[in-house]
Scaffold this active site. Structure first.
Site, PDB file in Angstrom:
ATOM      1  N   PRO A  73      -7.813  -7.556   1.280  1.00  0.00           N
ATOM      2  CA  PRO A  73      -6.519  -8.015   0.757  1.00  0.00           C
ATOM      3  C   PRO A  73      -5.442  -8.136   1.827  1.00  0.00           C
ATOM      4  O   PRO A  73      -5.579  -7.662   2.959  1.00  0.00           O
ATOM      5  CB  PRO A  73      -6.140  -6.921  -0.254  1.00  0.00           C
ATOM      6  CG  PRO A  73      -7.403  -6.195  -0.562  1.00  0.00           C
ATOM      7  CD  PRO A  73      -8.229  -6.269   0.689  1.00  0.00           C
ATOM      8  N   GLU A  74      -4.349  -8.737   1.411  1.00  0.00           N
ATOM      9  CA  GLU A  74      -3.144  -8.801   2.228  1.00  0.00           C
ATOM     10  C   GLU A  74      -2.695  -7.387   2.595  1.00  0.00           C
ATOM     11  O   GLU A  74      -2.659  -6.487   1.754  1.00  0.00           O
ATOM     12  CB  GLU A  74      -2.042  -9.507   1.439  1.00  0.00           C
ATOM     13  CG  GLU A  74      -0.694  -9.574   2.134  1.00  0.00           C
ATOM     14  CD  GLU A  74       0.373 -10.268   1.305  1.00  0.00           C
ATOM     15  OE1 GLU A  74       1.444 -10.584   1.857  1.00  0.00           O
ATOM     16  OE2 GLU A  74       0.138 -10.511   0.090  1.00  0.00           O
ATOM     17  N   ALA A  75      -2.367  -7.195   3.872  1.00  0.00           N
ATOM     18  CA  ALA A  75      -1.759  -5.947   4.351  1.00  0.00           C
ATOM     19  C   ALA A  75      -2.613  -4.724   4.045  1.00  0.00           C
ATOM     20  O   ALA A  75      -2.084  -3.626   3.842  1.00  0.00           O
ATOM     21  CB  ALA A  75      -0.357  -5.777   3.760  1.00  0.00           C
TER      22      ALA A  75
ATOM     23  N   ALA B 102      -1.020 -10.385  -2.731  1.00  0.00           N
ATOM     24  CA  ALA B 102      -0.495  -9.204  -3.420  1.00  0.00           C
ATOM     25  C   ALA B 102      -0.068  -9.584  -4.834  1.00  0.00           C
ATOM     26  O   ALA B 102       0.618  -8.808  -5.499  1.00  0.00           O
ATOM     27  CB  ALA B 102       0.683  -8.616  -2.642  1.00  0.00           C
TER      28      ALA B 102
ATOM     29  N   LYS C  93       1.567 -14.817   8.583  1.00  0.00           N
ATOM     30  CA  LYS C  93       2.203 -15.411   7.410  1.00  0.00           C
ATOM     31  C   LYS C  93       3.438 -16.186   7.841  1.00  0.00           C
ATOM     32  O   LYS C  93       4.336 -15.643   8.489  1.00  0.00           O
ATOM     33  CB  LYS C  93       2.573 -14.310   6.420  1.00  0.00           C
ATOM     34  CG  LYS C  93       2.991 -14.798   5.047  1.00  0.00           C
ATOM     35  CD  LYS C  93       3.139 -13.617   4.095  1.00  0.00           C
ATOM     36  CE  LYS C  93       3.394 -14.059   2.668  1.00  0.00           C
ATOM     37  NZ  LYS C  93       3.454 -12.906   1.743  1.00  0.00           N
TER      38      LYS C  93
END
Length: 424
Positions: free
Chosen positions: A80-82, A227, A168
């Site tokens: 996932p993101e981050a 997210a 991003k």
């Protein structure tokens, strides 16, 4: 590799080892009903939470998840993101216009300390994981560059090499308080033996020109760490799969309040009083979608999970580009002239297999057999199979070219089939 019957969504049970024991695998493999004669790529999207403010522990968790994915044959794993560094959900870092609180400054200090340098020791460890488990890895991280943080995804190959990154471009809403802006220098689409891999993060997937840039680079496996757990995100992912003619792999965290530090160390602004330790603050929704918009696996909203599917790469699944200059007007004499040319991109689905070659024809500024000039450097590029199937490609290309040449104005949109429309 012969998969056994099992669920597409592999839930991670609390208190259970993430690496399957030799005598009792934690998760059964996925049976996607794939044709054994077709080239397939087994892909997994990870739906799991960060160990917030603890990057070494998060890396350990990532390795356990990679080991498990590798155990049932995954060749590509998307996080996932981050995931490394954490998504600071609910936090405002004590910021208001013209003011920062001491607590917010301390919160940012800890968040900055949890981020990673690229390159750096954490990147080296991630590369080693990819090489150890022989898989391609797409990892969402918080990148630290001096005092600026970026929401970034990193790409690694199955030999343990770091391939590149994407920052991003436009953080969403209050993310801009803590994350810097990316730029066009980090929009890679990486050509690999399993396909051309690219990625965009969360709501920047709703930026049409970014998507267009990736389509123009021939992305085939489009990774979308996010997210966003809302139902509308699924519509975005299906649209991108259809629009780009690519597989879409979206990975999101599944988080409960207890996955973040307890108050008062960490506060979910505006809703903290409503939350219990077991309250879901991000419900996941990770999903894998085919180029036809079909959901292959997921979405999962039940908990932490490894969600897997076989990405079939049969006939007509590699997307190649054919560019032609089409004449738009006739001269007064009724003969073809050279007044205006327009470039029409057309996507032609040919084949996907390891080892393709390009047939490229360069038509210079010279008279052709019909007696009219072709625009300088007009060219067509077709990717086709080696050996016997090359014949089919050689037949298709001239037929399309003839259609283009003899049309007054042709708009071509080839997407799993060939549709030609004429306008006056």
């Amino acid at each position: 590799m012969q998969p056994t019957n099992g669920d597409q969504n592999h839930s991670i049970k609390e208190g259970m080892a993430l690496v399957p024991a030799p005598d009792a695998p934690l998760f059964a493999e996925v049976d996607m009903g794939a044709d054994s004669s077709a080239l397939t790529v087994r892909a997994t999207v990870v739906q799991a939470s960060t160990v917030f403010y603890d990057t070494p522990a998060t890396l350990d968790k990532a390795e356990r998840l990679l080991a498990e994915a590798a155990a049932y044959g995954s060749q590509l794993v998307v996080f996932p993101e981050a995931f490394i560094g954490g998504y600071p959900r609910g936090s405002n870092f004590g910021a208001a216009v013209g003011n920062r609180t001491p607590k917010g400054r301390e919160e940012f200090r800890k968040y900055h300390a949890s981020a990673i340098n690229v390159p750096g020791p954490e990147v080296d460890r991630l590369a080693a994981m990819a090489g150890k488990y022989k898989l391609y890895l797409v990892m969402g991280v918080i990148e630290r560059d001096g005092y600026t943080l970026y929401c970034t995804i990193l790409f690694f190959d199955s030999q343990g090499h770091y391939l590149g990154k994407h920052r991003k471009l436009m953080p969403t809403a209050t993310e801009r308080i803590v994350w810097g802006f990316g730029d066009g220098s980090t929009i890679p689409v990486i050509d690999t033996p399993i396909g051309k891999i690219g990625g965009a993060i969360c709501w920047e997937n709703r930026m049409p020109l970014l998507r267009t840039a990736m389509y123009g680079k021939g992305v085939e496996i489009y990774c979308a760490p996010t997210a966003d757990a809302r139902g509308t995100w699924q519509a975005t992912m299906k649209h991108i799969a259809l629009e780009g003619g690519c597989f879409v792999l979206s990975a999101n965290q599944f988080c409960r309040r207890k996955d973040y530090p307890s108050p008062p160390e960490y506060i979910f602004s505006g809703i903290e009083e409503e939350l219990t330790p077991d309250s879901v603050v991000c419900a996941g929704g990770s999903v894998i979608i085919s180029p036809l918009g079909t959901v292959l696996a997921g979405p999962n909203y039940d908990g932490e999970a490894l969600i897997s599917a076989d990405l079939g790469m049969p006939l007509f699944s590699r997307f190649c580009s054919l560019y032609v200059f089409v004449h738009q007007s006739l001269t007064c004499s009724g003969k073809w002239g050279l007044h205006r040319f327009a470039e029409f991109p057309a996507t032609l689905n040919i084949f996907n297999i390891k080892g393709i070659f390009q047939l490229r024809t360069i038509m210079d500024d010279r008279q052709n057999t019909l007696g009219w000039k072709v625009a300088p450097k007009t060219w067509g590029r077709i990717c086709i199979l080696k050996e016997n199937d090359a014949i089919l490609g050689l037949i298709i290309c001239p037929l399309i070219s003839l259609l283009v040449v003899w049309s007054r104005l042709i708009c071509i949109n080839i997407h799993s089939a060939i549709n030609v429309g004429c306008e006056k």
